[in-house]
Design an enzyme around this catalytic site. Structure first.
Site, PDB file in Angstrom:
ATOM      1  N   HIS A 180      15.745  -0.452  -3.752  1.00  0.00           N
ATOM      2  CA  HIS A 180      16.670  -1.199  -2.869  1.00  0.00           C
ATOM      3  C   HIS A 180      17.712  -0.219  -2.323  1.00  0.00           C
ATOM      4  O   HIS A 180      17.338   0.761  -1.697  1.00  0.00           O
ATOM      5  CB  HIS A 180      17.263  -2.353  -3.686  1.00  0.00           C
ATOM      6  CG  HIS A 180      18.033  -3.379  -2.929  1.00  0.00           C
ATOM      7  ND1 HIS A 180      18.026  -3.512  -1.572  1.00  0.00           N
ATOM      8  CD2 HIS A 180      18.867  -4.369  -3.371  1.00  0.00           C
ATOM      9  CE1 HIS A 180      18.805  -4.522  -1.194  1.00  0.00           C
ATOM     10  NE2 HIS A 180      19.336  -5.051  -2.265  1.00  0.00           N
ATOM     11  N   ASP A 228      16.934   3.158   5.201  1.00  0.00           N
ATOM     12  CA  ASP A 228      17.467   4.179   4.288  1.00  0.00           C
ATOM     13  C   ASP A 228      16.860   5.550   4.512  1.00  0.00           C
ATOM     14  O   ASP A 228      17.270   6.521   3.889  1.00  0.00           O
ATOM     15  CB  ASP A 228      17.242   3.738   2.829  1.00  0.00           C
ATOM     16  CG  ASP A 228      18.121   2.540   2.516  1.00  0.00           C
ATOM     17  OD1 ASP A 228      17.644   1.581   1.896  1.00  0.00           O
ATOM     18  OD2 ASP A 228      19.281   2.553   2.958  1.00  0.00           O
ATOM     19  N   HIS A 260       8.756  -1.788   3.522  1.00  0.00           N
ATOM     20  CA  HIS A 260       9.758  -2.859   3.461  1.00  0.00           C
ATOM     21  C   HIS A 260       9.027  -4.165   3.198  1.00  0.00           C
ATOM     22  O   HIS A 260       7.934  -4.386   3.701  1.00  0.00           O
ATOM     23  CB  HIS A 260      10.530  -2.969   4.789  1.00  0.00           C
ATOM     24  CG  HIS A 260      11.804  -3.708   4.644  1.00  0.00           C
ATOM     25  ND1 HIS A 260      11.864  -5.082   4.670  1.00  0.00           N
ATOM     26  CD2 HIS A 260      13.075  -3.286   4.430  1.00  0.00           C
ATOM     27  CE1 HIS A 260      13.117  -5.460   4.498  1.00  0.00           C
ATOM     28  NE2 HIS A 260      13.868  -4.397   4.348  1.00  0.00           N
TER      29      HIS A 260
HETATM   30  C1  SDX Z   1      16.260  -1.725   1.297  1.00  0.00           C
HETATM   31  O1  SDX Z   1      14.943  -6.529   1.108  1.00  0.00           O
HETATM   32  C2  SDX Z   1      15.710  -5.912   1.948  1.00  0.00           C
HETATM   33  O2  SDX Z   1      15.998  -6.433   2.976  1.00  0.00           O
HETATM   34  C3  SDX Z   1      16.163  -4.532   1.535  1.00  0.00           C
HETATM   35  C4  SDX Z   1      16.988  -3.759   2.547  1.00  0.00           C
HETATM   36  C5  SDX Z   1      18.309  -4.442   2.805  1.00  0.00           C
HETATM   37  O3  SDX Z   1      18.901  -4.193   3.870  1.00  0.00           O
HETATM   38  O4  SDX Z   1      18.808  -5.153   1.866  1.00  0.00           O
HETATM   39  O5  SDX Z   1      16.260  -3.633   3.749  1.00  0.00           O
HETATM   40  C6  SDX Z   1      17.363  -2.361   2.045  1.00  0.00           C
HETATM   41  O6  SDX Z   1      16.223  -1.872   0.111  1.00  0.00           O
HETATM   42  C7  SDX Z   1      15.202  -0.994   2.062  1.00  0.00           C
HETATM   43  C8  SDX Z   1      14.030  -0.531   1.149  1.00  0.00           C
HETATM   44  C9  SDX Z   1      14.458   0.774   0.445  1.00  0.00           C
HETATM   45  N1  SDX Z   1      13.480   1.128  -0.565  1.00  0.00           N
HETATM   46  C10 SDX Z   1      12.663   2.207  -0.418  1.00  0.00           C
HETATM   47  O7  SDX Z   1      12.618   2.884   0.607  1.00  0.00           O
HETATM   48  C11 SDX Z   1      11.831   2.537  -1.643  1.00  0.00           C
HETATM   49  C12 SDX Z   1      10.383   2.856  -1.210  1.00  0.00           C
HETATM   50  N2  SDX Z   1       9.777   1.607  -0.730  1.00  0.00           N
HETATM   51  C13 SDX Z   1       8.984   0.856  -1.708  1.00  0.00           C
HETATM   52  O8  SDX Z   1       9.461   0.905  -3.009  1.00  0.00           O
HETATM   53  C14 SDX Z   1       8.573  -0.517  -1.171  1.00  0.00           C
HETATM   54  O9  SDX Z   1       8.069  -0.322   0.085  1.00  0.00           O
HETATM   55  C15 SDX Z   1       9.588  -1.629  -1.121  1.00  0.00           C
HETATM   56  C16 SDX Z   1      10.270  -1.832  -2.436  1.00  0.00           C
HETATM   57  C17 SDX Z   1      10.595  -1.388  -0.070  1.00  0.00           C
HETATM   58  C18 SDX Z   1       8.822  -2.924  -0.746  1.00  0.00           C
HETATM   59  O10 SDX Z   1       8.044  -3.255  -1.841  1.00  0.00           O
HETATM   60  P1  SDX Z   1       7.007  -4.494  -1.761  1.00  0.00           P
HETATM   61  O11 SDX Z   1       7.264  -5.348  -0.593  1.00  0.00           O
HETATM   62  O12 SDX Z   1       6.961  -5.117  -3.108  1.00  0.00           O
HETATM   63  O13 SDX Z   1       5.665  -3.753  -1.419  1.00  0.00           O
HETATM   64  P2  SDX Z   1       4.621  -3.381  -2.518  1.00  0.00           P
HETATM   65  O14 SDX Z   1       5.308  -2.596  -3.595  1.00  0.00           O
HETATM   66  O15 SDX Z   1       3.865  -4.606  -2.885  1.00  0.00           O
HETATM   67  O16 SDX Z   1       3.690  -2.365  -1.704  1.00  0.00           O
HETATM   68  C19 SDX Z   1       2.603  -2.862  -0.948  1.00  0.00           C
HETATM   69  C20 SDX Z   1       1.616  -1.709  -0.981  1.00  0.00           C
HETATM   70  C21 SDX Z   1       1.326  -1.213  -2.407  1.00  0.00           C
HETATM   71  O17 SDX Z   1      -0.008  -0.683  -2.410  1.00  0.00           O
HETATM   72  P3  SDX Z   1      -1.177  -1.684  -3.004  1.00  0.00           P
HETATM   73  O18 SDX Z   1      -0.745  -2.049  -4.425  1.00  0.00           O
HETATM   74  O19 SDX Z   1      -1.239  -2.850  -2.055  1.00  0.00           O
HETATM   75  O20 SDX Z   1      -2.412  -0.783  -2.981  1.00  0.00           O
HETATM   76  O21 SDX Z   1       2.156  -0.578  -0.280  1.00  0.00           O
HETATM   77  C22 SDX Z   1       2.344   0.496  -1.201  1.00  0.00           C
HETATM   78  C23 SDX Z   1       2.287  -0.062  -2.595  1.00  0.00           C
HETATM   79  O22 SDX Z   1       1.790   0.903  -3.500  1.00  0.00           O
HETATM   80  N3  SDX Z   1       3.686   1.039  -0.910  1.00  0.00           N
HETATM   81  C24 SDX Z   1       3.972   2.337  -0.880  1.00  0.00           C
HETATM   82  C25 SDX Z   1       5.330   2.392  -0.541  1.00  0.00           C
HETATM   83  N4  SDX Z   1       5.819   1.157  -0.388  1.00  0.00           N
HETATM   84  C26 SDX Z   1       4.786   0.319  -0.623  1.00  0.00           C
HETATM   85  N5  SDX Z   1       3.216   3.429  -1.114  1.00  0.00           N
HETATM   86  C27 SDX Z   1       3.867   4.615  -0.993  1.00  0.00           C
HETATM   87  N6  SDX Z   1       5.167   4.775  -0.658  1.00  0.00           N
HETATM   88  C28 SDX Z   1       5.932   3.676  -0.425  1.00  0.00           C
HETATM   89  N7  SDX Z   1       7.213   3.804  -0.097  1.00  0.00           N
END
Ligand code: SDX
Length: 436
Positions: A272, A370, A313
């Site tokens: 997050h 971010d 996201h």
């Molecule tokens: C913020 O919610 C909000 O609105 C948040 C925010 C706000 O203003 O409040 O926008 C601010 O928190 C932005 C997000 C910052 N976080 C990151 O940048 C961390 C990296 N991102 C990931 O951890 C992830 O993308 C999330 C946490 C942002 C979203 O997670 P989800 O929606 O639960 O997605 P998921 O984990 O289910 O991923 C779906 C797929 C998975 O692969 P499969 O299991 O389907 O094979 O995509 C892959 C994940 O492994 N994946 C990634 C990835 N993000 C998702 N693979 C590699 N790198 C990534 N960053």
């Protein structure tokens, strides 16, 4: 069968019931399943709340497929270019943009509440100098509930309004105080003659012997403009994890300062708000453009916990409109503060590689807000361990707006989700001597 209902049939029992189909001003039609348990004896299962609306809200609307973000109906692109963080905070809290008089009086109230009780700086001194500033923020903001508790009547809208103002006003003062404590400098008090972002920069970086050039360096118009913009972009984002935490904690009637401290804790996670600090650490680990393919492979490897921080996201599946704006600002800020910092070029190259990569295209993983904000903060000489604290200052506007909206609802209820139990069935106690 009515058009504005959804029928759910339990094929296991043959039971069927209709549930209202709710349509907001914008967005996805939503099934009201509140009576599902009573009507069909069923729960829904949605870990991570991917398809679950926890509340009704008028504050922010996101269309993840189209990259739309509206604060009280105003597009983020317009607010980012034309507004200020305090004006956007007023909009989020009150629902309308302020006129000159309203903004003047709001700003005056914010100034009047920006000081900290002297005893509060004592709670800061309890932290070791090298404590992470986010740990200090959780502790100090939570301790505000010790200063403002008894006289708080949550049923009184004016008490609620003042509580929200206090948090917005004090957050930059507390944030700067945490930074000053971590570098062993005395706390700098807020000044009423400086605008919100200028005031924060002054509390962070001013020194007794500063020359005009020093002051000009950190209260530079480009720095102030970039800070205002980043605070506007981070101010609110509907029911994200930290805002949902504030809403859930507040649903018990807990002290609002303690609830905001809970939101700060939730924001800290690297999934997050902690992502901006994690992006810089990731870029430093990648080091060179030549290493990008190796790290993209790690990000795709299910057995490797490495993720591309700043990418992906839960809601945005094409692009995060805030990332587009921060990317432009990155160029401006780095042009203004020429540095041989290779991280921006590395970030651009990483973005280019990832956006062409089949995995990221298929998973719809794009840079989020971010990805670039950390690079901008770094150019503005904000220390890396303060990046998420910057997010706290901005998101306080959203947290207090959702708190005000929820507390104003006449019959808001305590949030208490159910579960799918997968533990043991009933079994009898086994005396110790007969255990294996
Ligand atoms: C913020 O919610 C909000 O609105 C948040 C925010 C706000 O203003 O409040 O926008 C601010 O928190 C932005 C997000 C910052 N976080 C990151 O940048 C961390 C990296 N991102 C990931 O951890 C992830 O993308 C999330 C946490 C942002 C979203 O997670 P989800 O929606 O639960 O997605 P998921 O984990 O289910 O991923 C779906 C797929 C998975 O692969 P499969 O299991 O389907 O094979 O995509 C892959 C994940 O492994 N994946 C990634 C990835 N993000 C998702 N693979 C590699 N790198 C990534 N960053």
């Amino acid at each position: 069968m009515s058009q504005d209902t959804v029928s759910i049939k339990n094929n296991n029992t043959g039971q069927e019931a209709e549930f209202s189909l709710l349509q907001g001003t914008l967005g996805t039609p939503t099934v009201d399943i509140g009576s599902l348990n009573n009507n069909l004896g069923l729960f829904t299962y949605d870990p991570g709340f991917v398809s679950t609306a926890s509340c009704k809200s008028k504050i922010t609307y996101i269309n993840g497929g189209k990259g739309v973000l509206l604060y009280r109906g105003y597009p983020i692109e317009q607010l980012a270019k034309q507004s200020s963080f305090l004006e956007v905070s007023y909009l989020l809290m009150n629902g309308e943009l302020p006129n000159e008089k309203e903004l003047f009086s709001f700003t005056d109230e914010i100034n009047n509440h920006s000081m900290l009780h002297e005893a509060l700086s004592g709670s800061l001194r309890g932290f070791h100098y090298d404590a992470h500033p986010m740990a200090m923020m959780v502790g100090v903001v939570g301790s505000l509930s010790a200063f403002y508790h008894g006289q708080l009547d949550m049923e009184d809208p004016e008490h609620r309004r003042i509580s929200a103002l206090r948090m917005l006003a004090k957050m930059p003062t507390i944030a700067a105080a945490c930074y000053r404590h971590s570098v062993g400098y005395p706390i700098v008090y807020p000044r009423f003659d400086l605008e919100y972002c200028e005031n924060f920069l002054n509390m962070m970086f001013s020194r007794p012997s500063e020359t005009y050039i020093d002051k000009n360096n950190y209260i530079d118009p480009v720095t102030v403009k970039a800070l205002n913009l980043l605070f506007i972009l981070h101010a609110d984002h509907e029911q994200n994890a930290s805002t949902s935490t504030v809403r859930l904690a507040s649903s018990t009637g807990a002290n609002p300062y303690a609830c905001i401290a809970a939101g700060i804790s939730a924001l800290w996670g690297p999934a997050h708000g902690g992502a901006n600090e994690a992006v810089l650490k990731m870029l430093a680990e990648i080091g060179t453009v030549e290493n990008i393919p190796k790290y993209l492979a790690k990000a795709k490897d299910k057995n490797d916990p490495f993720r591309l921080m700043g990418f992906g996201h839960r809601v945005y599946k094409n692009f995060d409109p805030r990332a587009t704006i921060t990317r432009e600002t990155c160029h401006e800020v780095l042009a203004h503060f020429p540095s041989n910092d290779p991280l921006f070029e590395l970030a651009l190259a990483l973005e280019e590689h990832a956006l062409k990569d089949e995995y990221f295209i298929e998973k719809k993983l794009y840079p989020n807000v971010d990805f670039y904000s950390g690079i901008i903060y770094r150019a503005l000489k904000i220390p890396e361990n303060m990046f998420t604290v910057m997010f706290v200052i901005a998101r306080t506007a959203g947290w207090v707006s959702h708190w005000l909206e929820m507390m104003a609802e006449p019959n808001h209820r305590i949030s208490r989700p159910r579960q799918l139990y997968t533990g043991y069935d009933k079994r009898d106690y086994l005396p110790r001597e007969s255990r294996k």
